[in-house]
Design an enzyme around this catalytic site. Structure first.
Site, mmCIF file in Angstrom:
data_model
loop_
_atom_site.group_PDB
_atom_site.id
_atom_site.type_symbol
_atom_site.label_atom_id
_atom_site.label_comp_id
_atom_site.label_asym_id
_atom_site.label_seq_id
_atom_site.Cartn_x
_atom_site.Cartn_y
_atom_site.Cartn_z
ATOM 1 N N HIS A 139 0.845 -1.209 0.000
ATOM 2 C CA HIS A 139 0.000 0.000 0.000
ATOM 3 C C HIS A 139 0.881 1.261 0.000
ATOM 4 O O HIS A 139 0.613 2.213 -0.727
ATOM 5 C CB HIS A 139 -0.884 0.060 1.262
ATOM 6 C CG HIS A 139 -1.930 -1.014 1.352
ATOM 7 N ND1 HIS A 139 -2.107 -1.787 2.477
ATOM 8 C CD2 HIS A 139 -2.874 -1.425 0.469
ATOM 9 C CE1 HIS A 139 -3.114 -2.630 2.281
ATOM 10 N NE2 HIS A 139 -3.595 -2.430 1.069
ATOM 11 N N LYS B 158 -18.323 -6.107 8.112
ATOM 12 C CA LYS B 158 -17.198 -7.003 7.834
ATOM 13 C C LYS B 158 -16.343 -7.146 9.095
ATOM 14 O O LYS B 158 -16.204 -6.185 9.854
ATOM 15 C CB LYS B 158 -16.363 -6.374 6.699
ATOM 16 C CG LYS B 158 -15.613 -7.377 5.857
ATOM 17 C CD LYS B 158 -15.026 -6.702 4.632
ATOM 18 C CE LYS B 158 -13.687 -7.326 4.276
ATOM 19 N NZ LYS B 158 -13.038 -6.659 3.152
ATOM 20 N N ARG C 8 -1.668 -5.704 -8.696
ATOM 21 C CA ARG C 8 -0.556 -6.639 -8.472
ATOM 22 C C ARG C 8 -0.592 -7.652 -9.620
ATOM 23 O O ARG C 8 -0.332 -7.305 -10.749
ATOM 24 C CB ARG C 8 -0.695 -7.307 -7.099
ATOM 25 C CG ARG C 8 -0.563 -6.326 -5.940
ATOM 26 C CD ARG C 8 -1.085 -6.889 -4.654
ATOM 27 N NE ARG C 8 -2.500 -7.223 -4.784
ATOM 28 C CZ ARG C 8 -3.273 -7.598 -3.794
ATOM 29 N NH1 ARG C 8 -2.778 -7.737 -2.599
ATOM 30 N NH2 ARG C 8 -4.541 -7.857 -3.996
ATOM 31 N N SER D 25 -2.822 -7.862 2.570
ATOM 32 C CA SER D 25 -3.058 -7.842 4.022
ATOM 33 C C SER D 25 -3.483 -9.237 4.494
ATOM 34 O O SER D 25 -3.018 -9.715 5.527
ATOM 35 C CB SER D 25 -4.155 -6.841 4.375
ATOM 36 O OG SER D 25 -3.796 -5.545 4.004
HETATM 37 O O1 PNS Z 1 -9.172 -2.830 0.118
HETATM 38 P P1 PNS Z 1 -10.435 -3.267 -0.571
HETATM 39 O O2 PNS Z 1 -11.292 -4.045 0.403
HETATM 40 O O3 PNS Z 1 -10.158 -4.003 -1.846
HETATM 41 O O4 PNS Z 1 -11.254 -1.929 -0.952
HETATM 42 C C1 PNS Z 1 -12.517 -2.008 -1.563
HETATM 43 C C2 PNS Z 1 -13.168 -0.615 -1.667
HETATM 44 C C3 PNS Z 1 -13.235 0.053 -0.302
HETATM 45 C C4 PNS Z 1 -12.361 0.240 -2.609
HETATM 46 C C5 PNS Z 1 -14.601 -0.802 -2.257
HETATM 47 O O5 PNS Z 1 -15.257 -1.818 -1.551
HETATM 48 C C6 PNS Z 1 -15.458 0.453 -2.225
HETATM 49 O O6 PNS Z 1 -15.160 1.439 -2.859
HETATM 50 N N1 PNS Z 1 -16.567 0.403 -1.456
HETATM 51 C C7 PNS Z 1 -17.483 1.516 -1.297
HETATM 52 C C8 PNS Z 1 -18.829 1.249 -1.999
HETATM 53 C C9 PNS Z 1 -18.691 1.604 -3.452
HETATM 54 O O7 PNS Z 1 -18.694 2.755 -3.816
HETATM 55 N N2 PNS Z 1 -18.475 0.576 -4.293
HETATM 56 C C10 PNS Z 1 -18.161 0.780 -5.690
HETATM 57 C C11 PNS Z 1 -19.349 0.663 -6.576
HETATM 58 S S1 PNS Z 1 -19.248 -0.928 -7.269
#
Ligand code: PNS
Length: 165
Positions: free
Chosen positions: A18, A42, A91, A129
């Site tokens: 990150h 979660k 990645r 992670s």
């Molecule tokens: O580290 P992650 O868990 O891969 O991050 C995922 C994240 C937070 C980027 C994603 O779940 C997100 O943006 N969630 C907010 C809800 C949203 O706007 N989703 C996108 C529309 S599909």
């Protein structure tokens, strides 16, 4: 005008992968807001406050970085923070499908804000992670994969969990 990007994620906890993306992103954007999704549904190893603290401590020498939290739609939050970009790291190929789907949905929701993908350094291609936590949980060496303060926090957390059993 300042170019602002949102770097969203769970960051449970922040890894060197990150941090690599944030540092690369600072070559493109003036400001990066690292935004932790508030998702009470979660199960996380670390609380939101702990994840914020670890990110803040790991990125304290970068003045162009802010740590924040958000809930609801990412694109609503990005517009509210006047961001022009969403930063995501790629990645291996396995990331592509999920990221592609999310980026296209996000574009549909707001066409003014572009998702920018940066390739992580080769060192971090196969780390995440989750895989780091899995190794640490069973006593594996995770040195050099996360900042030293995070390594200590992960080890403490798993010792607490083991002691409570
Ligand atoms: O580290 P992650 O868990 O891969 O991050 C995922 C994240 C937070 C980027 C994603 O779940 C997100 O943006 N969630 C907010 C809800 C949203 O706007 N989703 C996108 C529309 S599909």
């Amino acid at each position: 005008m300042q170019k602002i990007a949102i770097y969203p994620g769970s960051f449970d906890p922040v890894t060197n992968g990150h941090l690599d993306i944030v540092k690369r992103g600072l070559n493109i954007f003036d400001k990066i807001i690292v935004a932790i999704l508030t998702n009470p549904g979660k199960a996380f190893l670390f609380t939101l406050a702990e994840r914020m603290d670890m990110l803040g401590e790991s990125l304290k020498e970068f003045p162009g970085v802010e740590i924040d939290t958000f809930d609801g739609l990412l694109m609503d939050y990005a517009a509210q923070r006047k961001a022009t970009g969403i930063l995501r790291g790629l990645r291996a190929m396995s990331d592509f499908e999920y990221e592609f789907q999310m980026a296209l949905m996000n574009r549909r929701l707001n066409r003014e804000i572009q998702t920018v993908f940066l390739m992580t350094g080769l060192k971090w291609i196969y780390t995440s992670s989750s895989i780091i936590k899995q190794a640490a949980q069973f006593g594996g060496n995770i040195e050099g994969m996360v900042p030293p303060l995070v390594e200590k926090k992960i080890q403490q957390r798993y010792s607490q969990i083991a002691a409570a059993k």
